[in-house]
Design a protein around this motif. Structure first.
Motif, short mmCIF file in Angstrom:
data_model
loop_
_atom_site.label_atom_id
_atom_site.label_comp_id
_atom_site.label_asym_id
_atom_site.label_seq_id
_atom_site.Cartn_x
_atom_site.Cartn_y
_atom_site.Cartn_z
N UNK A 162 -41.29 -8.02 -3.68
CA UNK A 162 -39.96 -7.60 -4.15
C UNK A 162 -39.08 -8.84 -4.27
N UNK A 163 -38.41 -8.99 -5.43
CA UNK A 163 -37.58 -10.17 -5.67
C UNK A 163 -36.19 -9.98 -5.10
N UNK A 164 -35.84 -10.75 -4.09
CA UNK A 164 -34.46 -10.76 -3.60
C UNK A 164 -33.63 -11.57 -4.59
N UNK A 165 -32.64 -10.91 -5.20
CA UNK A 165 -31.91 -11.54 -6.30
C UNK A 165 -30.48 -11.95 -5.95
N UNK A 166 -29.93 -11.37 -4.90
CA UNK A 166 -28.54 -11.68 -4.58
C UNK A 166 -28.25 -11.29 -3.14
N UNK A 167 -27.39 -12.05 -2.50
CA UNK A 167 -26.91 -11.73 -1.16
C UNK A 167 -25.39 -11.84 -1.17
N UNK A 168 -24.73 -10.92 -0.50
CA UNK A 168 -23.29 -11.07 -0.29
C UNK A 168 -22.97 -10.83 1.18
N UNK A 169 -21.95 -11.53 1.66
CA UNK A 169 -21.41 -11.29 3.00
C UNK A 169 -19.95 -10.92 2.82
N UNK A 170 -19.55 -9.78 3.38
CA UNK A 170 -18.16 -9.31 3.26
C UNK A 170 -17.63 -8.94 4.64
N UNK A 171 -16.29 -8.87 4.78
CA UNK A 171 -15.71 -8.50 6.08
C UNK A 171 -15.79 -7.00 6.35
N UNK A 172 -15.39 -6.61 7.55
CA UNK A 172 -15.36 -5.19 7.94
C UNK A 172 -14.13 -4.51 7.31
N UNK A 173 -14.13 -4.42 6.00
CA UNK A 173 -13.00 -3.81 5.28
C UNK A 173 -13.55 -2.90 4.21
N UNK A 174 -13.09 -1.64 4.23
CA UNK A 174 -13.71 -0.65 3.35
C UNK A 174 -13.68 -1.04 1.86
N UNK A 175 -12.56 -1.50 1.30
CA UNK A 175 -12.59 -1.80 -0.14
C UNK A 175 -13.64 -2.86 -0.49
N UNK A 176 -13.77 -3.88 0.36
CA UNK A 176 -14.75 -4.94 0.09
C UNK A 176 -16.18 -4.39 0.18
N UNK A 177 -16.43 -3.52 1.16
CA UNK A 177 -17.77 -2.96 1.32
C UNK A 177 -18.10 -2.03 0.15
N UNK A 178 -17.16 -1.17 -0.20
CA UNK A 178 -17.39 -0.21 -1.30
C UNK A 178 -17.68 -0.95 -2.60
N UNK A 179 -16.89 -1.97 -2.88
CA UNK A 179 -17.08 -2.71 -4.13
C UNK A 179 -18.45 -3.38 -4.17
N UNK A 180 -18.82 -4.00 -3.05
CA UNK A 180 -20.10 -4.71 -3.02
C UNK A 180 -21.28 -3.73 -3.08
N UNK A 181 -21.18 -2.62 -2.35
CA UNK A 181 -22.27 -1.63 -2.39
C UNK A 181 -22.47 -1.13 -3.82
N UNK A 182 -21.38 -0.80 -4.48
CA UNK A 182 -21.53 -0.24 -5.83
C UNK A 182 -22.00 -1.28 -6.84
N UNK A 183 -21.55 -2.52 -6.69
CA UNK A 183 -22.02 -3.56 -7.62
C UNK A 183 -23.51 -3.81 -7.42
N UNK A 184 -23.94 -3.90 -6.18
CA UNK A 184 -25.32 -4.32 -5.91
C UNK A 184 -26.32 -3.19 -6.09
N UNK A 185 -25.94 -1.97 -5.73
CA UNK A 185 -26.91 -0.87 -5.90
C UNK A 185 -27.13 -0.56 -7.37
#
Lengths: 246, 246
Positions: A41-64
């Motif tokens: 499986x090709x790992x294509x991107x990693x992100x690290x975000x803080x414990x903040x809902x807007x940042x998590x929601x945005x990253x989850x939706x972009x990456x999934x």
């Protein structure tokens, strides 16, 4: 051996203020990267975000949306700063509540009278998710859509990853061959290596310097899914290195 | 001591197939995180992308728009897979060519006849950028707009970071206090800790478990820029831990 199927790709989302402050040094990215590479499986991107809902929601939706799988680590404990489950539910637009399967898992570790509201937070699971067992401390991770939500503590993350493995669609294993260039400087072989890379389009070729006490040490790595193509590029690079070392 | 100014924020972009494959384990993120925290700069996001121009351009433009500073690592060597400088030029929409200042730096290490086209790639600098000196191997990084482009080899990255420090607008230093909860389970203090967190809105409070041979060990960390607010929250948390340990 070649595959006609599209590559299986993945992303990692690390969630946690403590990684961004430097207080905790992440070790999960490397572990998951090795795990995925072994499965093809090709790992294509990693992100690290803080414990903040807007940042998590945005990253989850972009990456999934972009990748076959998304793996998250961190933020699924009992304290107020553990907001990953709620954020993932928000990202998927689904509800979240105490899950009876998860409560049963917590009862394997805690007496019923100890299952206070904080501990029950760890049984909050988005609707429609499957659980990922946690043999270490029982509080489960979960799997919703193509997203796997795992703990941040490395030993628990590792156990969850092992549980998740059999559920994954694997790809054709990436083959990797390393040619030791030793102290040969990158600048001495870079031009010829670019020519070899252009002539071997079925593989990717990287040159990776590291510092040792005696100066740079260079390794040239050939990666690809076609064994013959990898071997052919490797032979060409070995001949180049031998020629330059003479 | 409080500040009326907006916080200074930063992002990191790690560029390199070798990190995503797991072959190389990143150490730069933790180093830069510690460095920024010491300067009072909030690291808000990290991304890791492969050596591919579209991925680099997209990440550079997303992160430089959102944060006071963006720090990149990796991809500035002489080989064909070192495409960071060209990708950053593309992201900024500026040209790129051999920079005479950078060429002069390379000549401190290489004889003129050894400055082949591959080595001269390391002198390709986007128009309008300032150079970041490299005391280890001379090939410079560069600084364009709010983006600092640094090497991936940790010892060189560290030296470049040290050179960059004095150029940065620093923030009010983030204060951090740790309360050792020891073997006290998170689930035992999480409810009261959430109340304390709600009552001390000027600070952020996190609970961080780690595994030891004798089980979980928990640390509660208070972070904030107002010393009195941090001390007040710390006192409340210490009282909670003492009460529960009795």
């Amino acid at each position: 051996m070649s595959s006609e199927t599209a590559p299986v790709t993945a992303a990692i989302l690390v969630i946690g203020d403590e990684i961004l402050s430097g207080r905790t040094k992440d070790r999960n990215i490397g572990t998951i990267a090795d795990f995925l590479t072994a499965l093809g499986i090709d790992l294509r991107e990693v992100r690290i975000v803080p414990d903040e809902e807007p940042a998590i929601v945005e990253a989850v939706n972009a990456l999934r949306a972009r990748h076959s799988y998304l793996f998250t680590t961190g933020g699924i404990g009992p304290t107020h700063d553990d907001i990953t489950a709620d954020s993932v539910a928000r990202a998927f637009g689904v509800g979240i509540d105490i899950d009876e399967r998860a409560r049963a898992m917590l009862l394997e570790r805690h007496r019923p009278e100890d299952l206070n509201p904080a501990r029950l937070r760890m049984a909050r699971i988005p609707f429609g998710a499957d659980l990922i067992p946690n043999p270490v401390s029982k509080a489960p991770g979960f799997h919703i859509g193509n997203v796997f939500v795992m703990a941040g503590v490395p030993s628990i993350m590792q156990a969850m990853l092992d549980a998740v493995g059999p559920k994954l669609q694997t790809g054709v294993r990436m083959l990797s061959e390393t040619v030791e260039a030793g102290g040969l400087p990158e600048g001495a072989f870079a031009g010829d290596l670019a020519t070899i890379a252009a002539e071997h389009g079925a593989v990717s070729i990287g040159s990776y310097p590291s510092m040792t006490e005696s100066g740079f040490r260079n390794r040239i790595v050939v990666r690809g899914r076609d064994g013959e193509a990898v071997a052919s590029a490797r032979t060409a690079i070995e001949a180049l290195v031998e020629r330059l070392k003479r």
